[in-house]
Each structure stands twice: as structure tokens, then as C-alpha cells.
Design a protein around this motif. Sequence first.
Motif, short mmCIF file in Angstrom:
data_model
loop_
_atom_site.label_atom_id
_atom_site.label_comp_id
_atom_site.label_asym_id
_atom_site.label_seq_id
_atom_site.Cartn_x
_atom_site.Cartn_y
_atom_site.Cartn_z
N LYS A 333 0.83 -1.21 0.00
CA LYS A 333 0.00 0.00 0.00
C LYS A 333 0.86 1.26 0.00
CE LYS A 333 -3.24 2.27 3.22
NZ LYS A 333 -4.15 2.00 4.35
N TYR A 334 1.83 1.33 0.90
CA TYR A 334 2.63 2.55 1.01
C TYR A 334 3.66 2.67 -0.10
CZ TYR A 334 0.31 3.51 5.40
OH TYR A 334 -0.65 3.79 6.36
N VAL A 335 4.16 1.53 -0.58
CA VAL A 335 5.04 1.57 -1.75
C VAL A 335 4.29 2.16 -2.94
CG1 VAL A 335 6.23 0.14 -3.47
CG2 VAL A 335 6.58 -0.31 -1.04
N ILE A 373 2.66 0.60 -10.69
CA ILE A 373 1.37 0.27 -11.32
C ILE A 373 1.38 -1.12 -11.92
CG2 ILE A 373 -0.05 0.84 -13.36
CD1 ILE A 373 0.47 3.80 -12.71
N LEU A 374 2.52 -1.54 -12.43
CA LEU A 374 2.62 -2.84 -13.10
C LEU A 374 2.83 -3.99 -12.13
CD1 LEU A 374 4.83 -1.86 -16.16
CD2 LEU A 374 2.37 -2.28 -16.14
N SER A 375 2.97 -3.71 -10.86
CA SER A 375 3.24 -4.80 -9.92
C SER A 375 2.34 -4.77 -8.68
CB SER A 375 4.72 -4.77 -9.50
OG SER A 375 5.09 -3.50 -9.01
N MET A 376 2.30 -3.66 -7.98
CA MET A 376 1.61 -3.63 -6.69
C MET A 376 0.11 -3.95 -6.76
SD MET A 376 3.94 -3.32 -4.40
CE MET A 376 5.00 -4.26 -5.51
N ALA A 438 -4.55 9.29 -7.38
CA ALA A 438 -4.41 7.84 -7.31
C ALA A 438 -3.60 7.44 -6.08
CB ALA A 438 -3.75 7.31 -8.59
N GLY A 439 -2.52 8.19 -5.82
CA GLY A 439 -1.70 7.88 -4.65
C GLY A 439 -2.46 8.01 -3.35
N VAL A 440 -3.19 9.10 -3.20
CA VAL A 440 -3.96 9.33 -1.97
C VAL A 440 -5.05 8.27 -1.80
CG1 VAL A 440 -5.51 10.95 -0.81
CG2 VAL A 440 -3.46 11.81 -1.97
N SER A 441 -5.58 7.77 -2.92
CA SER A 441 -6.66 6.77 -2.87
C SER A 441 -6.21 5.45 -2.26
CB SER A 441 -7.22 6.51 -4.27
OG SER A 441 -7.80 7.69 -4.81
N ASN A 442 -4.92 5.25 -2.10
CA ASN A 442 -4.44 4.02 -1.46
C ASN A 442 -4.88 3.90 -0.01
OD1 ASN A 442 -2.28 2.15 -3.01
ND2 ASN A 442 -2.21 4.23 -3.83
N PHE A 443 -5.28 5.01 0.60
CA PHE A 443 -5.81 4.93 1.97
C PHE A 443 -7.07 4.09 2.04
CE2 PHE A 443 -3.31 8.93 2.75
CZ PHE A 443 -2.53 8.43 3.79
N ARG A 448 -5.43 -6.53 5.23
CA ARG A 448 -4.04 -6.75 5.66
C ARG A 448 -3.32 -7.74 4.77
NH1 ARG A 448 -3.25 -8.01 11.80
NH2 ARG A 448 -1.10 -7.95 11.03
N LYS A 449 -4.04 -8.76 4.31
CA LYS A 449 -3.40 -9.77 3.46
C LYS A 449 -3.00 -9.17 2.12
CE LYS A 449 -4.04 -14.50 1.78
NZ LYS A 449 -4.98 -15.63 1.63
N ALA A 450 -3.81 -8.24 1.62
CA ALA A 450 -3.48 -7.57 0.36
C ALA A 450 -2.31 -6.60 0.55
CB ALA A 450 -4.70 -6.81 -0.17
N ILE A 451 -2.27 -5.93 1.69
CA ILE A 451 -1.24 -4.92 1.93
C ILE A 451 0.13 -5.56 2.15
CG2 ILE A 451 -0.46 -3.14 3.54
CD1 ILE A 451 -3.47 -2.54 4.03
N THR A 452 0.19 -6.56 3.02
CA THR A 452 1.45 -7.23 3.33
C THR A 452 1.17 -8.69 3.52
OG1 THR A 452 2.24 -5.25 4.47
CG2 THR A 452 3.46 -7.29 4.85
N TYR A 453 1.66 -9.53 2.59
CA TYR A 453 1.46 -10.96 2.75
C TYR A 453 2.23 -11.47 3.96
CZ TYR A 453 1.85 -15.96 2.12
OH TYR A 453 1.82 -17.31 2.33
N GLU A 454 1.53 -12.11 4.86
CA GLU A 454 2.17 -12.67 6.04
C GLU A 454 2.79 -14.02 5.70
OE1 GLU A 454 2.50 -11.15 8.81
OE2 GLU A 454 1.17 -9.44 8.45
N VAL A 455 4.09 -14.11 5.77
CA VAL A 455 4.78 -15.35 5.40
C VAL A 455 4.47 -16.43 6.42
CG1 VAL A 455 7.01 -16.41 4.97
CG2 VAL A 455 6.63 -14.04 4.33
N GLU A 456 4.00 -17.56 5.91
CA GLU A 456 3.68 -18.70 6.75
C GLU A 456 4.62 -19.84 6.43
OE1 GLU A 456 -0.35 -19.46 5.78
OE2 GLU A 456 -1.13 -17.65 6.71
N ASN A 457 4.61 -20.87 7.22
CA ASN A 457 5.40 -22.05 6.91
C ASN A 457 4.82 -22.73 5.68
OD1 ASN A 457 7.07 -21.70 9.15
ND2 ASN A 457 5.65 -22.81 10.50
#
Length: 458
Positions: A333-335, A373-376, A438-443, A448-457
Amino acid sequence: MNKRKLSFLEIWNMSFGFLGIQFGFALQGGFMSRIFQTLGAAKDDIPLLWIAAPLTGLIVQPIIGYLSDRTWSPRWGRRRPYFLIGAVLSSIALFFVPHSPALWVAAGFLWILDASINISMEPFRALVADKLPESQRSYGFVVQTLIIGIGTWVASNLPSFVSALGVSDSAAQGVVPMSVKVAFATGAFVFLVSILYTVFTTSEYPPEDMEEFEREKAKKNQFIPDILNNIGSMPLTMKRLGVIQFFSWFAFFTMWSMANPALTEHVFNSPAPVESEYNMSDAQQKEAYDLANTKFQKASNAVGSYMGTYGLSSMFFALLLVVYTSKRRINRKYVHMTSLILGGIGFLMMKYIPSEEYLYLSFTLIGFAWGSILSMPYAMLSSSVDPKKMGVIMGIFNMFIVIPQIVAALGGVVFISNLLGKEAINAMTVAGVCLVLAGVSNFLITNRKAITYEVENE
């Protein structure tokens, strides 16, 4: 399905076809407006001539996504047949575009070209989600972005490279210069070869439950109901990403359609000559027209080269993310927010730069936005949807890309920029404001899963 983690080389191979796709998009984005102007288009008519591109994407991508979800060949897989079909058609269209004898022919070729590129492009997005475990999704989309950045920079500079080799930038009235024709032919070759490389170096997972897959495939007349059902049930995160995508793609469509007239006029003081302003039967007037046209063509080469900077900076942006995301999690999100706002500043600068060299800084900042735009958005989306419907969902997500472009083409760009004045450079100001929004709309993104994938085993 438990998917194994792939090496960098494996991810590179499966994404390499995007080099060709981006050659097609960069040549189209950097030089179609130049071709239109050479064939006599007025600058205010250019966005409407571009409408074929987003309209084609709106129709083609959901269809291709739906069909590729229901395709399986033990030899060719699920997505690769579409890569290949799109590559052949795109290469043919790329070769013939600059040979268009009239404006309507060029607009028609743009339609064919964009439809063909879309056939190849949509399955590439789905392939990353098909092949990679969730912990590698950001990494996979960023590798794609790295390859896209390379393709953008090289393709954007092709006419200048070709011109430096001695190929002429001059041409008769209404004829596209040979330097552009050679560049497009080169792009056609690269497009086909890079797609073939991915087709022959990449395998795909078969459907998890082949019996269920065959039952779904056998259902008749389900296309429209399935598409409508998936649109109606799209996740909240996908809808919120749609707001960000609207402003982002309105901005980039504005750049692709209007940067050449805006910058040749405002920065290089070499606008496209208008034939009606010259008496072509008078030798002196014709010579003046030819001189002005050659200046415009050379300025257009320079604009294309400067635009290539955004591909180069997106490549370095992606390279940094590749290194980082291979070992650590990122806050998508912040990137994305920061990158879009920087890109907006890059556009806003263009009206006030003291010399053309500052365009390098403008397009460097725009490249940060393009790389994100091409990744996040795709990384955030792929963590929020049913993997069995990844193809059709990616196709439907494309609506949030093409609808803003259609709005822009149908008069949105011209109307809003004319509120600021008649100068073409105002379109770049509009693009800058849109990227900041567009940047401000990220708020809006709170999953949470979309913003930062939580690494699991795994």
C-alpha cells in the motif's frame, strides 16, 4: 495446491515474453500519436483516435481470461496458447502500422494491434498467480516489471537508435519516416521471439481436479452469466483498487496520447506543421513545410527517447524491489502510494522546466509510478481472489484499466486540459493531478493480506 518456490531464472523465463509485449506497447504509446500527426490529425483529435485501444481491452481481456481458465493442453498448458496467438497477430500489426497510407488505416491497425497485444498480455498476469506461492507473488510481479522496464526503454529509443545509424527521419508529406518503419519492424521481431522463449522454457500446473475441470469446461452458454456473476461478487479490495486504477490509467493514457504534441510544442518549439497553413504549390512554402516537418520528426524522436527514461527508472525501481522482496515483506500500500505521488510530481514539473534536459527527471519520477502500477495492484489483487478464477478475475480487473482510458479518449482529456488553457502541455498537468489522486486513494485499501502478505510455513 502446494506450489514450490521458483528460482529467479525460472521466474525470469516465465516473464520474458513481457519484453516483447512491452516493445509493442512502448512503440504504440510513444509513437502512435506521432504517426497520427504525420497523417494529418489535429492534436485535439488524437485522444479519440486512441479509443480503439481501451475499447479492445475492455472486450478482449475478460474473454481471454475466461477462455484460458477453461483451457488445458498436456503439451501447451493453459495460458501459453494465448501468448503465441497474440504474438503472431501483434507482430504482423506492428510491422504494418507505420506503412498506413491514411489516418483511418492507422486507427484500424491500432485496433488490431491492441487486441492482439491483449490476447498475449492478460494470460501473463494470470500465469504469475498460477505458478507462484503467495509468498512470491510480489517478487513475481516485480520481475515482470523489471522486464517491462527494459522493454520500454529500448523500444522508446528505437527510432533514435535507427536514426543514428543513418536511416532517414525525413519523409514526404503524409508519409511516416523510414526510421519509424524500421523501429516497428524490429519491435515485431522482438515480440515474436521473446514470446516463443517463454512458451518453450515454461511449464504449467495442470488443474487440481481434472474431473471437475472437465465438467466446468463442458457447461454451455455460461460465459456471460459467469462474467456478470464475477463482476457482481468481486471482493471489496478489488473495487477499492479500481478507484486507484481509474486515476492511474487516466494519467498514463493522457501521457501516451498527448505527450508528443505537448512536448514537441512546449519544450522543443517544434509542433507538427499544419498543411493548410502552407501554399504547397509554392516551392518556397513547400520547402518551409518540409523543414518544419523534419524538425517535428526529430523532436518526436527526442520525446520518444525521453519517454524511454520512465522505462529505465521503472526497471531500476523493480530491480530494487526484486532484491528486497526476495528476502523480506513489503507494505504494498505505502510503496504504491509513494510511487504514484512521485510520478504525479514528474508530470506537474513539465510545464515549468527551464530546458529539455529536465525531462529526464520528470520521466524518472514517472517511472517509479509505472513500475508500481505494473506490480503492486496485481500483487494486492492476487492475494484477495479465488485462484481457480484467476484468469477471468484478472480480465475483469482490466475494466479498471480500460474504462478510464475510454473516458479520457471520449473527451475527458481534452475537456479537462482545456479548462486550464489551450496549450497542449496542460494535458500533462492533468496527468499529474490524476496520479496524485491515485496515490492518496491508497488509503482506501485496508485488507491486511493484500497490503502485506504474512509469510507462513510452506
